[in-house]
Design an enzyme around this catalytic site. Structure first.
Site, PDB file in Angstrom:
ATOM      1  N   LYS A 152       4.717   0.520 -11.678  1.00  0.00           N
ATOM      2  CA  LYS A 152       3.660   1.505 -12.213  1.00  0.00           C
ATOM      3  C   LYS A 152       3.966   1.787 -13.619  1.00  0.00           C
ATOM      4  O   LYS A 152       5.264   1.448 -14.039  1.00  0.00           O
ATOM      5  CB  LYS A 152       3.373   2.632 -11.304  1.00  0.00           C
ATOM      6  CG  LYS A 152       2.957   2.253 -10.119  1.00  0.00           C
ATOM      7  CD  LYS A 152       2.577   3.631  -9.272  1.00  0.00           C
ATOM      8  CE  LYS A 152       1.877   3.290  -7.820  1.00  0.00           C
ATOM      9  NZ  LYS A 152       1.768   4.623  -6.952  1.00  0.00           N
ATOM     10  N   TYR A 200      -8.410   1.326  -5.441  1.00  0.00           N
ATOM     11  CA  TYR A 200      -8.526   2.582  -5.131  1.00  0.00           C
ATOM     12  C   TYR A 200      -9.644   3.280  -4.682  1.00  0.00           C
ATOM     13  O   TYR A 200      -9.885   4.493  -4.533  1.00  0.00           O
ATOM     14  CB  TYR A 200      -7.511   3.617  -6.172  1.00  0.00           C
ATOM     15  CG  TYR A 200      -6.297   3.339  -6.320  1.00  0.00           C
ATOM     16  CD1 TYR A 200      -5.041   3.417  -5.405  1.00  0.00           C
ATOM     17  CD2 TYR A 200      -5.642   3.098  -7.521  1.00  0.00           C
ATOM     18  CE1 TYR A 200      -3.890   3.413  -5.685  1.00  0.00           C
ATOM     19  CE2 TYR A 200      -4.538   3.097  -7.722  1.00  0.00           C
ATOM     20  CZ  TYR A 200      -3.612   2.870  -7.086  1.00  0.00           C
ATOM     21  OH  TYR A 200      -2.085   2.760  -7.305  1.00  0.00           O
ATOM     22  N   ARG A 229       8.174  -2.584   2.083  1.00  0.00           N
ATOM     23  CA  ARG A 229       7.640  -1.089   2.482  1.00  0.00           C
ATOM     24  C   ARG A 229       9.009  -0.158   2.721  1.00  0.00           C
ATOM     25  O   ARG A 229       8.986   0.868   2.114  1.00  0.00           O
ATOM     26  CB  ARG A 229       6.750  -1.160   3.627  1.00  0.00           C
ATOM     27  CG  ARG A 229       5.586  -1.623   3.235  1.00  0.00           C
ATOM     28  CD  ARG A 229       4.686  -0.840   2.197  1.00  0.00           C
ATOM     29  NE  ARG A 229       4.146   0.415   2.990  1.00  0.00           N
ATOM     30  CZ  ARG A 229       3.771   1.149   2.032  1.00  0.00           C
ATOM     31  NH1 ARG A 229       3.119   0.791   0.890  1.00  0.00           N
ATOM     32  NH2 ARG A 229       3.167   2.453   2.410  1.00  0.00           N
ATOM     33  N   THR A 286       5.359   7.596  -0.082  1.00  0.00           N
ATOM     34  CA  THR A 286       4.735   7.853  -1.483  1.00  0.00           C
ATOM     35  C   THR A 286       5.337   8.977  -2.284  1.00  0.00           C
ATOM     36  O   THR A 286       5.586   9.053  -3.400  1.00  0.00           O
ATOM     37  CB  THR A 286       3.378   8.108  -1.169  1.00  0.00           C
ATOM     38  OG1 THR A 286       2.727   6.939  -0.497  1.00  0.00           O
ATOM     39  CG2 THR A 286       2.524   8.419  -2.365  1.00  0.00           C
ATOM     40  N   ARG A 317      11.546   4.713  -4.256  1.00  0.00           N
ATOM     41  CA  ARG A 317      10.774   5.938  -4.971  1.00  0.00           C
ATOM     42  C   ARG A 317      11.961   7.084  -4.436  1.00  0.00           C
ATOM     43  O   ARG A 317      11.795   8.130  -5.409  1.00  0.00           O
ATOM     44  CB  ARG A 317       9.808   6.369  -3.828  1.00  0.00           C
ATOM     45  CG  ARG A 317       8.454   5.332  -4.220  1.00  0.00           C
ATOM     46  CD  ARG A 317       7.424   5.757  -3.657  1.00  0.00           C
ATOM     47  NE  ARG A 317       6.305   4.766  -3.882  1.00  0.00           N
ATOM     48  CZ  ARG A 317       5.253   4.187  -2.995  1.00  0.00           C
ATOM     49  NH1 ARG A 317       5.285   4.584  -1.740  1.00  0.00           N
ATOM     50  NH2 ARG A 317       4.421   3.634  -3.308  1.00  0.00           N
ATOM     51  N   ASN A 359       5.326   7.725  -8.887  1.00  0.00           N
ATOM     52  CA  ASN A 359       6.557   7.290  -7.750  1.00  0.00           C
ATOM     53  C   ASN A 359       6.874   5.937  -8.048  1.00  0.00           C
ATOM     54  O   ASN A 359       7.410   5.304  -7.275  1.00  0.00           O
ATOM     55  CB  ASN A 359       5.688   7.640  -6.519  1.00  0.00           C
ATOM     56  CG  ASN A 359       4.518   6.675  -6.407  1.00  0.00           C
ATOM     57  OD1 ASN A 359       4.157   5.857  -7.078  1.00  0.00           O
ATOM     58  ND2 ASN A 359       3.654   6.961  -5.360  1.00  0.00           N
ATOM     59  N   HIS A 371       3.800   0.624  -6.465  1.00  0.00           N
ATOM     60  CA  HIS A 371       3.189   0.348  -5.230  1.00  0.00           C
ATOM     61  C   HIS A 371       3.412  -1.079  -4.387  1.00  0.00           C
ATOM     62  O   HIS A 371       3.606  -1.709  -5.011  1.00  0.00           O
ATOM     63  CB  HIS A 371       1.561   0.132  -5.613  1.00  0.00           C
ATOM     64  CG  HIS A 371       0.617  -0.510  -4.975  1.00  0.00           C
ATOM     65  ND1 HIS A 371      -0.069   0.481  -3.998  1.00  0.00           N
ATOM     66  CD2 HIS A 371       0.412  -1.884  -4.527  1.00  0.00           C
ATOM     67  CE1 HIS A 371      -0.830  -0.390  -2.994  1.00  0.00           C
ATOM     68  NE2 HIS A 371      -0.635  -1.541  -3.376  1.00  0.00           N
ATOM     69  N   GLU A 398      -5.110  -7.525  -2.010  1.00  0.00           N
ATOM     70  CA  GLU A 398      -4.670  -7.118  -3.379  1.00  0.00           C
ATOM     71  C   GLU A 398      -4.210  -8.447  -4.043  1.00  0.00           C
ATOM     72  O   GLU A 398      -4.259  -8.403  -5.144  1.00  0.00           O
ATOM     73  CB  GLU A 398      -3.470  -6.285  -2.815  1.00  0.00           C
ATOM     74  CG  GLU A 398      -3.831  -4.709  -2.561  1.00  0.00           C
ATOM     75  CD  GLU A 398      -2.855  -3.915  -2.245  1.00  0.00           C
ATOM     76  OE1 GLU A 398      -1.689  -4.141  -2.140  1.00  0.00           O
ATOM     77  OE2 GLU A 398      -3.276  -2.955  -1.599  1.00  0.00           O
TER      78      GLU A 398
END
Length: 132
Positions: free
Chosen positions: A9, A49, A85, A91, A102, A112, A115, A126
């Site tokens: 991000k 989103y 993950r 999150t 994170r 954070n 993604h 995605e």
């Protein structure tokens, strides 16, 4: 082999964390099969989103995600989704495991750093969305 999508991000890009994050995935044995940098558009974020559009924080999320470029990559490997993950962490960085991406780099629930697709179906959708 399984594929998953990862987005580093805007805060991760601004803070020069891209190389460190990618290195962690490569050291875990995951292979980068696609990579690009771009600034996301409102329409793409509304699609991505869509499940959050009615939430009160949606406009803040969009402002954040359009505040600068992101790095988008497809990672491939055995159990790639589950591995990524786990590496990414929850999150909220305050609740993420120490040592997770994170947990180490996240600043807030919004900023954070990263993604990652959360399921096979999400990864497929995605990947199609970001790598047409």
């Amino acid at each position: 082999m399984e594929k998953t999508l990862v987005i580093i991000k805007p805060d991760g890009v601004k803070r020069h964390l891209v190389g460190k994050i990618i290195q962690r995935f490569e050291e875990k044995g995951l292979v980068i099969t696609a990579l690009k940098m771009e600034t996301l558009t409102l329409s793409l974020l509304e699609e991505h989103y869509n499940h959050l559009v009615t939430r009160p924080f949606f406009s803040e999320l969009v402002d954040y995600m359009t505040s600068g470029p992101v790095v988008i990559l497809i990672l491939t490997g055995e159990n790639a989704i589950e591995i990524v993950r786990k590496m990414v962490g929850t999150t909220n960085p305050l609740q993420a495991e120490i040592g997770s991406i994170r947990g180490q780099y996240g600043l807030s629930h919004t900023e954070n750093v990263i993604h990652a697709s959360d399921s096979t179906a999400a990864a497929q959708a995605e990947i199609q969305r970001f790598f047409k």
